[in-house]
Design a protein around this motif. Structure first.
Motif, PDB file in Angstrom:
ATOM      1  N   HIS A 165       0.849  -1.184   0.000  1.00  0.00           N
ATOM      2  CA  HIS A 165       0.000   0.000   0.000  1.00  0.00           C
ATOM      3  C   HIS A 165       0.886   1.236   0.000  1.00  0.00           C
ATOM      4  N   GLY A 166       0.282   2.367  -0.264  1.00  0.00           N
ATOM      5  CA  GLY A 166       1.048   3.614  -0.191  1.00  0.00           C
ATOM      6  C   GLY A 166       0.865   4.431  -1.449  1.00  0.00           C
ATOM      7  N   ARG A 167       1.356   5.658  -1.395  1.00  0.00           N
ATOM      8  CA  ARG A 167       1.248   6.578  -2.503  1.00  0.00           C
ATOM      9  C   ARG A 167       2.530   6.470  -3.327  1.00  0.00           C
ATOM     10  N   HIS A 168       2.427   6.126  -4.584  1.00  0.00           N
ATOM     11  CA  HIS A 168       3.621   5.936  -5.396  1.00  0.00           C
ATOM     12  C   HIS A 168       3.481   6.642  -6.734  1.00  0.00           C
ATOM     13  N   ASP A 169       4.591   7.043  -7.288  1.00  0.00           N
ATOM     14  CA  ASP A 169       4.591   7.607  -8.634  1.00  0.00           C
ATOM     15  C   ASP A 169       4.433   6.498  -9.650  1.00  0.00           C
ATOM     16  N   PRO A 170       3.502   6.633 -10.566  1.00  0.00           N
ATOM     17  CA  PRO A 170       3.395   5.597 -11.597  1.00  0.00           C
ATOM     18  C   PRO A 170       4.506   5.691 -12.650  1.00  0.00           C
ATOM     19  N   CYS A 171       5.207   6.833 -12.697  1.00  0.00           N
ATOM     20  CA  CYS A 171       6.352   6.948 -13.614  1.00  0.00           C
ATOM     21  C   CYS A 171       7.381   7.872 -12.978  1.00  0.00           C
ATOM     22  N   VAL A 172       8.584   7.371 -12.801  1.00  0.00           N
ATOM     23  CA  VAL A 172       9.594   8.128 -12.068  1.00  0.00           C
ATOM     24  C   VAL A 172      10.283   9.167 -12.951  1.00  0.00           C
ATOM     25  N   ALA A 173      10.180   9.025 -14.269  1.00  0.00           N
ATOM     26  CA  ALA A 173      10.978   9.863 -15.167  1.00  0.00           C
ATOM     27  C   ALA A 173      10.760  11.378 -14.973  1.00  0.00           C
ATOM     28  N   PRO A 174       9.501  11.857 -14.926  1.00  0.00           N
ATOM     29  CA  PRO A 174       9.334  13.309 -14.758  1.00  0.00           C
ATOM     30  C   PRO A 174       9.974  13.834 -13.476  1.00  0.00           C
ATOM     31  N   ARG A 175       9.910  13.037 -12.415  1.00  0.00           N
ATOM     32  CA  ARG A 175      10.523  13.455 -11.154  1.00  0.00           C
ATOM     33  C   ARG A 175      12.044  13.388 -11.224  1.00  0.00           C
ATOM     34  N   ALA A 176      12.548  12.546 -12.094  1.00  0.00           N
ATOM     35  CA  ALA A 176      14.001  12.391 -12.190  1.00  0.00           C
ATOM     36  C   ALA A 176      14.651  13.548 -12.941  1.00  0.00           C
ATOM     37  N   VAL A 177      13.838  14.311 -13.688  1.00  0.00           N
ATOM     38  CA  VAL A 177      14.398  15.395 -14.511  1.00  0.00           C
ATOM     39  C   VAL A 177      15.286  16.350 -13.710  1.00  0.00           C
ATOM     40  N   PRO A 178      14.795  16.945 -12.615  1.00  0.00           N
ATOM     41  CA  PRO A 178      15.684  17.856 -11.873  1.00  0.00           C
ATOM     42  C   PRO A 178      16.844  17.142 -11.190  1.00  0.00           C
ATOM     43  N   VAL A 179      16.678  15.863 -10.889  1.00  0.00           N
ATOM     44  CA  VAL A 179      17.769  15.121 -10.240  1.00  0.00           C
ATOM     45  C   VAL A 179      18.903  14.900 -11.243  1.00  0.00           C
ATOM     46  N   VAL A 180      18.543  14.522 -12.465  1.00  0.00           N
ATOM     47  CA  VAL A 180      19.562  14.347 -13.501  1.00  0.00           C
ATOM     48  C   VAL A 180      20.272  15.677 -13.765  1.00  0.00           C
ATOM     49  N   GLU A 181      19.517  16.744 -13.896  1.00  0.00           N
ATOM     50  CA  GLU A 181      20.132  18.069 -14.089  1.00  0.00           C
ATOM     51  C   GLU A 181      21.114  18.384 -12.959  1.00  0.00           C
ATOM     52  N   ALA A 182      20.689  18.106 -11.742  1.00  0.00           N
ATOM     53  CA  ALA A 182      21.533  18.426 -10.587  1.00  0.00           C
ATOM     54  C   ALA A 182      22.834  17.642 -10.627  1.00  0.00           C
ATOM     55  N   MET A 183      22.745  16.344 -10.912  1.00  0.00           N
ATOM     56  CA  MET A 183      23.952  15.522 -10.918  1.00  0.00           C
ATOM     57  C   MET A 183      24.907  15.978 -12.022  1.00  0.00           C
ATOM     58  N   VAL A 184      24.358  16.309 -13.184  1.00  0.00           N
ATOM     59  CA  VAL A 184      25.199  16.775 -14.289  1.00  0.00           C
ATOM     60  C   VAL A 184      25.858  18.110 -13.923  1.00  0.00           C
ATOM     61  N   ALA A 185      25.098  19.007 -13.316  1.00  0.00           N
ATOM     62  CA  ALA A 185      25.657  20.312 -12.935  1.00  0.00           C
ATOM     63  C   ALA A 185      26.760  20.159 -11.889  1.00  0.00           C
ATOM     64  N   LEU A 186      26.550  19.244 -10.943  1.00  0.00           N
ATOM     65  CA  LEU A 186      27.575  19.040  -9.909  1.00  0.00           C
ATOM     66  C   LEU A 186      28.863  18.497 -10.517  1.00  0.00           C
ATOM     67  N   VAL A 187      28.727  17.558 -11.445  1.00  0.00           N
ATOM     68  CA  VAL A 187      29.918  17.030 -12.125  1.00  0.00           C
ATOM     69  C   VAL A 187      30.634  18.162 -12.866  1.00  0.00           C
ATOM     70  N   LEU A 188      29.874  18.996 -13.546  1.00  0.00           N
ATOM     71  CA  LEU A 188      30.497  20.057 -14.345  1.00  0.00           C
ATOM     72  C   LEU A 188      31.224  21.084 -13.478  1.00  0.00           C
ATOM     73  N   VAL A 189      30.653  21.431 -12.334  1.00  0.00           N
ATOM     74  CA  VAL A 189      31.345  22.392 -11.459  1.00  0.00           C
ATOM     75  C   VAL A 189      32.629  21.779 -10.907  1.00  0.00           C
ATOM     76  N   ASP A 190      32.564  20.516 -10.519  1.00  0.00           N
ATOM     77  CA  ASP A 190      33.797  19.843 -10.068  1.00  0.00           C
ATOM     78  C   ASP A 190      34.864  19.906 -11.156  1.00  0.00           C
ATOM     79  N   GLN A 191      34.461  19.590 -12.375  1.00  0.00           N
ATOM     80  CA  GLN A 191      35.414  19.555 -13.477  1.00  0.00           C
ATOM     81  C   GLN A 191      35.899  20.954 -13.836  1.00  0.00           C
TER      82      GLN A 191
END
Lengths: 291, 291, 291, 291
Positions: free
Chosen positions: B232-258
């Motif tokens: 039971h519980g409240r779940h996202d039926p598709c994770v992709a839209p929520r992953a959009v800002p997470v992917v952006e964040a990870m890419v930005a963090l890598v780029l600043v490090d580099q």
């Protein structure tokens, strides 16, 4: 003219970064450096084999349009001998011939082709990998995406998993005849929540066509002058068969690192030994060398 | 019964590794942790924007069977507003509707679907990334493959590049009207030899269908007893839209490090300033905030 | 008998750790490895000199009972030539002779003596080092305590500072004729709060007497049998003069690392440029090679 | 005026580095941060105790002119209770009183004094530490030199070892009644060749007098104006007693790190088990909790 930037090589970016580059053969960016990876990977593979019966095996599963059909290689039984039985390192003899023919067809035209390497890990100890940033698939992805010419990485269902529903994709658990918790399917690719679950780890790595081709190409020199370039030299028309031992090596190195980390972090003081299977005793038919 | 291992979650592997786990909501393995990634990524994006006009943008390019056709998003002009104009974070309104419909169709059945997130980097400084192990694509691959539910990573031509020949795949160089060395095509995805070349970096990240579904599934308990589980519980039926800002964040963090690494290593003492474009002056219409 | 553990060498601990050791000359534990430190340190010293006029100089300030009196070396003016003018690497000729005599006295008896190396950094850029764990003195301490035979490290007032009161020890600030904030005294040794303040960094490093002596000693073999051992071979009767370039090298390597970190972290985006002196412009009479 | 740089604090260097600083109480540079070190050190100490019976104990051995004579504390038997029996954390009651008197004498004058903390490790497993750069004493030196106000570090004979000859300094080996290889003396301080040898590790750490004193001092403001400053607030007149648990914590954290590294590197596959004593079985009277 030898100072012209070869298209899709590292020539231009090395100059952009360092202001210097080795003109002959790519220098630091040459895939020749992978010899060091393969040498150390050989030791890593020995450690894995001896400690936990873990085997790392890679093979070519695609050359240009020639794709090994799903299920045509049995990951439970495929052997190094089968893979090494032909020059293209594909364990299926029929498809190996097709792949060799595809490579020959471009080779005689001075062109090249891309391909895919599949890599599996059998008897991977459970518990390898860490939460959040250092998930096992993240470490593996970094390791193989550092191999020259690689363009993509997939774990388990990979990009094809994006087409499925959760009820199609989930791997249900059961308890096997040895009392071990297993999954009936393995779309997870042997890793769940960033941690190995004891099923076969399987990955696919895409390789682009070798950029070194014997055809005239447009490019520019260091001085930004546009010219036509014809590169001479001996080049592989398909990098995938050569990448097989490199992918194996990188995967084995990651696993030994993770094995050491796991041994130090979780086996120095097991909290709940009943759940935390000893690293080297997980596989029913494996007799560990020592401990 | 709450102690049963949910299929394709991290429940079982956490127990195998640590002998402990948080039962409620996945604990340490919950994607809730990505809030920290997004928060720090927001700062990283500001630094990139201010320093070199660099923009990191991600969007949903596939939901189950609904795929954005190649070329339907213009990477030179796509904006954050376009992406955020709908709940599925797809900048093409027509396909956004199809994606939403696809998600709704599984949601009402208590099921879930997978998807793909595309991420681009515009105005990426040249020279980011290092030879051999720490290639820029290797760092990016590790960063996004650490995002929960990710199953695959592609740069530029990715897996489709494996179908091509070298003469089809190579990106030829030319000198543009600003006197900058550019490539006419960008199958390399903005990175050559592990180092950014100033073209748009583009990546695709596969996400599996959310494993949390409201359907009965077979599984086992901690005590290895086989049972049927209904989560039971409240779940996202598709994770992709929520992953959009997470992917952006990870890419930005890598780029600043580099960016920091590049600034320290190659800009402290430029060896050949004519070739090594200053980090923040690469883009004709960009006025850097300071130096 | 050659397998006997030489007292106060690394022979026994290498066996305890690895179960193997190189019998001849200490192998991996031999101070011969410092050649790599000195080679890379030479490059580090060039970078420091060229970038910010920074000079790293070390000299022998004690051999057994012979101690250079406080103030007998002027740290503002001492030169490499003065240090290298004699075999014991002490810039004070009178004390150099006494030190050489002290060494000769033990050498002819087949014995050895300890000593102290003082190291200074002139024109160290301000701002190097980090809060909490990676303070500049912590990095320096680790670096020099990794030099073979070192037994102690002091910064500024060091152990003698423990005898003082705060009112005797504090370094009061003033503004000098160039408008730079300076301290009138330098008991801090050029580092405050873990960060360089632009004053001369000064350190002392203690070295034990060379353990290799030509005298009979009691020891045990690998098999735990007690024996008498007489070690043959050519050995330095005092390691301190030889340690001088090694200490310089380690200090220079730490400073270049910190310089790069500082350049990336604080000079990419200066927050308050009026307070944050540019790294290479700190010293009135220094003309930097480039920026 | 509160923006004036307090002499020998981190105020000025933080501004030089970051262009910002916390005015109240030192902010990030305040020794209050050591609470995190002590909290994690407490866990590290528990692990060491349980795994190998290893104990880390520190105490004050000097306050200004009051020095504990050599040999006045028995390192084989000194206990936490003895150390904690008085406010100055000196296990010798007679000297504890003298130290307290010395502190009181400066406290009433608004001044402060320096001191020395001695730290020992009993039952340290053999084999901790690595060759070349990461010698155990190098790791320990870095760890304790990161403690606020520390100015010096010594291992074993330390600076006094520089006065000795090799024949006076060397620690001869013998085999004890349990068949263990031991040294008759311990000038090495429990570490040889960068690796622990099972003898008591002993270190001394110098602390400067607290820079916060209630006396007028000359200093400058952020704007480089020279002023007289009188700092108010509650300050410790001697930091050494408070540093005791911080030094213990840092030493314990280093040892647990090294223990994990050693367990992973050398105990996963012991090469020569007869020489490589199991980590937790080294001490005759110690019964390990598990393994």
């Amino acid at each position: 003219m030898s100072i012209a930037y070869r298209p899709s090589h590292a020539d231009a970016t090395y100059d952009m970064k360092y202001g210097v580059r080795a003109v002959q053969g790519g220098g630091r960016s040459s895939a020749r450096e992978t010899i060091g990876r393969v040498a150390s990977g050989a030791i890593a593979k020995k450690i894995l084999k001896q400690f936990s019966g873990t085997e790392v095996l890679a093979y070519v599963s695609q050359v240009q349009q020639v794709l090994l059909p799903d299920g045509s290689v049995d990951h439970d039984t495929v052997t190094l001998d089968q893979i090494e039985s032909n020059i293209v390192r594909c364990p299926n003899p029929e498809y190996a011939e097709k792949m060799i023919a595809a490579i020959d067809a471009v080779r005689i035209r001075g062109d090249s082709v891309g391909g895919v390497v599949t890599c599996i890990v059998r008897n991977a100890p459970r518990g390898l990998g860490s939460p959040v940033f250092d998930k096992l698939e993240a470490e593996l992805a970094k390791a193989v995406m550092s191999v020259p010419a690689s363009k993509g990485f997939e774990l388990g269902s990979g990009f094809s998993g994006a087409f499925l529903t959760g009820s199609e994709h989930n791997d249900e658990f059961y308890t096997d005849e040895h009392g071990r918790i297993r999954t009936r399917t393995n779309r997870s690719g042997g890793i769940q929540g960033g941690i190995s679950n004891g099923e076969i780890i399987n990955m696919r790595v895409a390789f682009k066509p070798t950029p070194a081709i014997s055809r005239k190409q447009h490019t520019v020199t260091r001085e930004k002058k546009e010219i036509e370039l014809l590169v001479h030299g001996r080049h592989d028309p398909c990098v995938a068969p050569r990448a097989v031992p490199v992918v194996e090596a990188m995967v084995a190195l990651v696993l030994v690192d993770q094995l050491m980390a796991q041994y130090a972090q979780c086996n120095l003081f097991p909290i709940n030994a009943e759940l935390q299977e000893p690293l080297s005793l997980g596989f029913p038919n494996f007799e560990p060398a020592m401990i």
